[in-house]
Each structure stands twice: as structure tokens, then as C-alpha cells.
Design a protein around this motif. Structure first.
Motif, PDB file in Angstrom:
ATOM      1  N   THR A 142      -1.507  21.192 -47.683  1.00  0.00           N
ATOM      2  CA  THR A 142      -2.378  21.545 -46.561  1.00  0.00           C
ATOM      3  C   THR A 142      -2.775  23.009 -46.672  1.00  0.00           C
TER       4      THR A 142
ATOM      5  N   THR B 212      -2.962  15.511 -50.796  1.00  0.00           N
ATOM      6  CA  THR B 212      -3.361  15.896 -49.442  1.00  0.00           C
ATOM      7  C   THR B 212      -3.308  14.742 -48.450  1.00  0.00           C
TER       8      THR B 212
ATOM      9  N   HIS C 120      -3.898  26.446 -44.715  1.00  0.00           N
ATOM     10  CA  HIS C 120      -3.796  27.140 -43.433  1.00  0.00           C
ATOM     11  C   HIS C 120      -4.626  28.421 -43.529  1.00  0.00           C
TER      12      HIS C 120
ATOM     13  N   THR D  97     -12.462  19.430 -45.979  1.00  0.00           N
ATOM     14  CA  THR D  97     -11.023  19.714 -46.022  1.00  0.00           C
ATOM     15  C   THR D  97     -10.594  20.017 -47.450  1.00  0.00           C
TER      16      THR D  97
END
Length: 170
Positions: free
Chosen positions: A78, A67, A80, A92
Motif C-alpha cells: 500500500t 496490492t 501512503h 491506485t
């Protein structure tokens, strides 16, 4: 008589073109090799959270990037989110498991990557009695010779908060 010759010539030409196109299609399909297979699971925890886990099996000789890839490097993993109701992302996306860091000669930079197994996790806090989330993980995979185009793994989950957790939040 001339019509028969023209017809035979046209049919031979047509069959030749058809076989050539079939060969090209088969060759293209053979090149569409996916060296990583992901499964996606969700796990509701007792503390009012949902953990979404992406577990990938990576073929020998291939690796999936982490990441924290610098700008101009390979495709970083990533997450989404297209839609989230009754959930809020905590932090995250995290790469878990055995993450390596090394200089990648193909990109001329230090990168993080996983081999054999690639696991990514995202935690969500449940904020309503009913929740749903839909989105996708984008990741990059390479071997010593080439890289696959960025790939997506779609996911979608829904559920209900535990009555005890919802009552304690009120």
C-alpha cells in the motif's frame, strides 16, 4: 582482604553479565535480516505526469505480496502519502512485472505475490508549476517458514513542471 575477594567476585560477575548481554545483542542483530531491498525513482513524462517506481530485489525463497490481498491475509503493498503539493494521484498503486496468483497455505487464501523482482508504480498528474510529494510504501514479505513484520520504504521527490505542459494546461 575481604574487600579484595568481594571486588574480584563482583568484577567476574559484572564481566559475565556484560558478555552475556553482548551475545544476546549479536544474536538479535543476526536475526534482523532484510530479504528485500527497494530503490525508489521518479520519472517525469512529457504528458505532465510523474511516475514513482519502487523496484525491489527479493532474495531467493522469499516473495513480496501484491496490492490486492483479501482482508485477514498477509500485508498488502500500500502507498501512503504524507504530503503532496502540486500533484494529484491517478488511480491506485499498481504491481507491475511478473505477478503470480496462488493459494497460500499459511493464510488459507489465494494471494498475489512476486519473486525475484517486485515492482510497484504510482502515477501522479502535475497540477502546479512546482510539485513535491513525500510518503512511504508498506509491504509484506514471507518465505515458506515465516513472514517479516510489515516494512516501509520512504520516498520524497520534488520538481518543476515543464513550461510547455504548464502553458498548455492554462
Amino acid at each position: 582482604f575481604a574487600f579484595q575477594i568481594l571486588y574480584r567476585y563482583s568484577m567476574r560477575r559484572f564481566l559475565f553479565l556484560l558478555l552475556a548481554m553482548l551475545g544476546i545483542c549479536l544474536q538479535c542483530m543476526a536475526q534482523m535480516h532484510d530479504p528485500v531491498k527497494f530503490t525508489v525513482t521518479d520519472e517525469k513524462t512529457s504528458d505532465g505526469r510523474v511516475l514513482v517506481r519502487f523496484s525491489g530485489q527479493v532474495e531467493a525463497g522469499w516473495h513480496v505480496y501484491g496490492t490486492d490481498i483479501p482482508e485477514g491475509g498477509p500485508t498488502a503493498a500500500t502507498l501512503h502519502i504524507d504530503e503532496a503539493q502540486g500533484l494529484k494521484a491517478e488511480g491506485t498503486l499498481r504491481a507491475t512485472g511478473k505477478v503470480h496468483r496462488a493459494e497460500d497455505p499459511m493464510f488459507g487464501m489465494t494471494v498475489s505475490y512476486m519473486e525475484g523482482k517486485a515492482t510497484f508504480e504510482q502515477t501522479f498528474t502535475i497540477t502546479a508549476p512546482k510539485y513535491s510529494v513525500r510518503g512511504y510504501l508498506t509491504y509484506g514479505a514471507c518465505n515458506q517458514e515465516n513472514c517479516m513484520p510489515p516494512s516501509n520504504v520512504e520516498f520524497s521527490f520534488q520538481g518543476e513542471a515543464d513550461v510547455k505542459a504548464a502553458a498548455s494546461d492554462a
